[in-house]
Design an enzyme around this catalytic site. Structure first.
Site, PDB file in Angstrom:
ATOM      1  N   ASP A  33     -19.722 -10.340  19.484  1.00  0.00           N
ATOM      2  CA  ASP A  33     -20.351  -9.083  19.863  1.00  0.00           C
ATOM      3  C   ASP A  33     -19.491  -8.299  20.847  1.00  0.00           C
ATOM      4  O   ASP A  33     -19.458  -8.620  22.044  1.00  0.00           O
ATOM      5  CB  ASP A  33     -21.729  -9.388  20.488  1.00  0.00           C
ATOM      6  CG  ASP A  33     -22.434  -8.136  20.932  1.00  0.00           C
ATOM      7  OD1 ASP A  33     -23.466  -8.251  21.621  1.00  0.00           O
ATOM      8  OD2 ASP A  33     -21.955  -7.033  20.597  1.00  0.00           O
ATOM      9  N   ASP A 216     -18.688  -1.549  18.206  1.00  0.00           N
ATOM     10  CA  ASP A 216     -19.652  -2.605  18.502  1.00  0.00           C
ATOM     11  C   ASP A 216     -19.943  -3.512  17.308  1.00  0.00           C
ATOM     12  O   ASP A 216     -20.798  -3.212  16.470  1.00  0.00           O
ATOM     13  CB  ASP A 216     -20.958  -1.962  18.996  1.00  0.00           C
ATOM     14  CG  ASP A 216     -21.967  -3.009  19.394  1.00  0.00           C
ATOM     15  OD1 ASP A 216     -23.127  -2.659  19.647  1.00  0.00           O
ATOM     16  OD2 ASP A 216     -21.582  -4.195  19.432  1.00  0.00           O
TER      17      ASP A 216
HETATM   18  C1  LIG Z   1     -25.012  -0.163  24.140  1.00  0.00           C
HETATM   19  C2  LIG Z   1     -25.669  -1.372  23.497  1.00  0.00           C
HETATM   20  C3  LIG Z   1     -25.083  -1.602  22.100  1.00  0.00           C
HETATM   21  C4  LIG Z   1     -25.700  -2.814  21.443  1.00  0.00           C
HETATM   22  N1  LIG Z   1     -25.524  -3.976  22.298  1.00  0.00           N
HETATM   23  C5  LIG Z   1     -24.835  -5.066  21.894  1.00  0.00           C
HETATM   24  N2  LIG Z   1     -24.065  -5.018  20.827  1.00  0.00           N
HETATM   25  N3  LIG Z   1     -24.959  -6.208  22.572  1.00  0.00           N
HETATM   26  C6  LIG Z   1     -26.066  -3.853  23.650  1.00  0.00           C
HETATM   27  C7  LIG Z   1     -25.460  -2.632  24.348  1.00  0.00           C
END
Ligand SMILES: CC1CCN(C(=N)N)CC1
Length: 324
Positions: A33, A216
């Site tokens: 992640d 992301d």
């Molecule tokens: C800004 C957010 C995007 C989604 N998240 C994540 N991938 N852990 C949490 C933070």
């Protein structure tokens, strides 16, 4: 340097990609992640109900585990899911890259979505500034691995419905075509975040001046500001914003326009074919582009990576992208 390597990422339902990871010699399937910075695992301290269907890390079985007495962690993700627990260190090996003394966060509580999800935990690859461990914040696997890598970077290869990979320390030229475009990253919020001032729906260009995007891998879809989402689906015949399904749906027979997003001054184009996320009932389909819910930070998730090899380079820092 010595520790460069590639780890295979297997697609697990939709577009979550899990990587087999060794923690203290115990094998777990973890979700990588780039939107968070905690490495946490399902642990033997969980209730038996929570452990159901998961590989579990048992600290007492690892010869290299060291407890960090009194340390805790607690994280809540954008979708409301969360986990918390205690902390130790152990040797973590991903592909050919091994880190000794890596902070491993042992879950003693996990939310229901994690129990039903395939992942046995997460490897956070955002900036260590948003790690949640207290009383002393801990470093990510990538930050700890950097000195042993040829280059201080990792790359995400997440093709649609196929095995992917995370490459540590090198860029694999066999995984992309054409040239790599780079965006300067502002790590102030702890993310791989860059300027994203416009987007295109099919051939039409729209401004979102001053907005940003984050790369992301931990988010499944592409999530953008409401104007972008409504502008996109305005050109999708039969589309509607469904309260029932919590987002835009459309007749599965509809051909979707491409979506191009500005990443630090260059467009990345996601073909319409990758923006049909999944069928709801054989007639209507759920879109791969949905609303981020507010603010000016767009989230370019796995649907983006289904079209682009992503390079997370700590040397500037910068984010690079090249078409698959
Ligand atoms: C800004 C957010 C995007 C989604 N998240 C994540 N991938 N852990 C949490 C933070």
């Amino acid at each position: 340097k010595r520790q460069d390597g590639s780890a295979s990422a297997a697609p697990a339902g939709g577009t979550e990609y899990l990587v087999s990871t060794s923690v203290g010699g115990e094998s777990l399937n973890l979700d990588f992640d780039t939107g968070s910075a905690d490495l946490w695992v399902f642990s033997s301290s969980l209730s038996s109900a929570s452990k159901k269907g998961h590989d579990i890390y048992t600290a007492s079985k690892s010869p290299t585990y060291q407890a960090l007495s009194g340390y805790t962690w607690s994280i809540t993700y954008a979708d409301g899911s969360g986990a918390s627990g205690k902390v130790g260190t152990d040797t973590v090996t991903i592909g050919g890259t091994s880190v000794t003394g890596q902070a491993v966060e042992l879950a003693t509580k996990v939310s229901s979505t994690f129990v039903s999800d395939a992942a046995d935990g997460l490897v956070g690859l955002a900036f260590s500034s948003i790690n949640t461990v207290q009383p002393v914040q801990q470093q990510t696997f990538f930050d700890n691995a950097q000195p042993s890598l040829n280059s201080p970077l990792f790359a995400a290869y997440l093709p649609y419905n196929a095995d992917g990979a995370y490459d540590f320390g090198f860029i694999d030229s066999s995984k992309y075509s054409g040239s790599i475009n780079y965006a300067t990253v502002n790590s102030g919020n702890g993310f791989w975040e860059f300027a994203s001032n416009s987007y295109q729906v099919g051939g039409s260009t729209f401004s979102q001046s001053g907005n940003t995007g984050i790369a992301d891998t931990g988010t499944t879809l592409v999530l953008m500001i409401d104007d972008a989402v409504s502008n996109y689906y305005a050109s999708v015949s039969g589309a509607s914003n469904s309260a029932t399904y919590g987002g835009y749906i459309f007749p599965c027979s509809t051909s979707l326009p491409s979506l191009s997003v500005d990443i630090g001054g260059n467009y990345a184009t996601i073909p319409g074919s990758l923006l049909n996320f999944q069928s709801i009932d054989g007639t209507n389909c759920f879109g791969g582009l949905q609303s981020v819910g507010g603010g000016t930070q767009n989230i370019y998730g796995d649907v983006f990576f289904n079209a682009y090899y992503g390079i997370f380079d700590a040397s500037v820092p910068q984010f690079g992208f090249a078409a698959l």
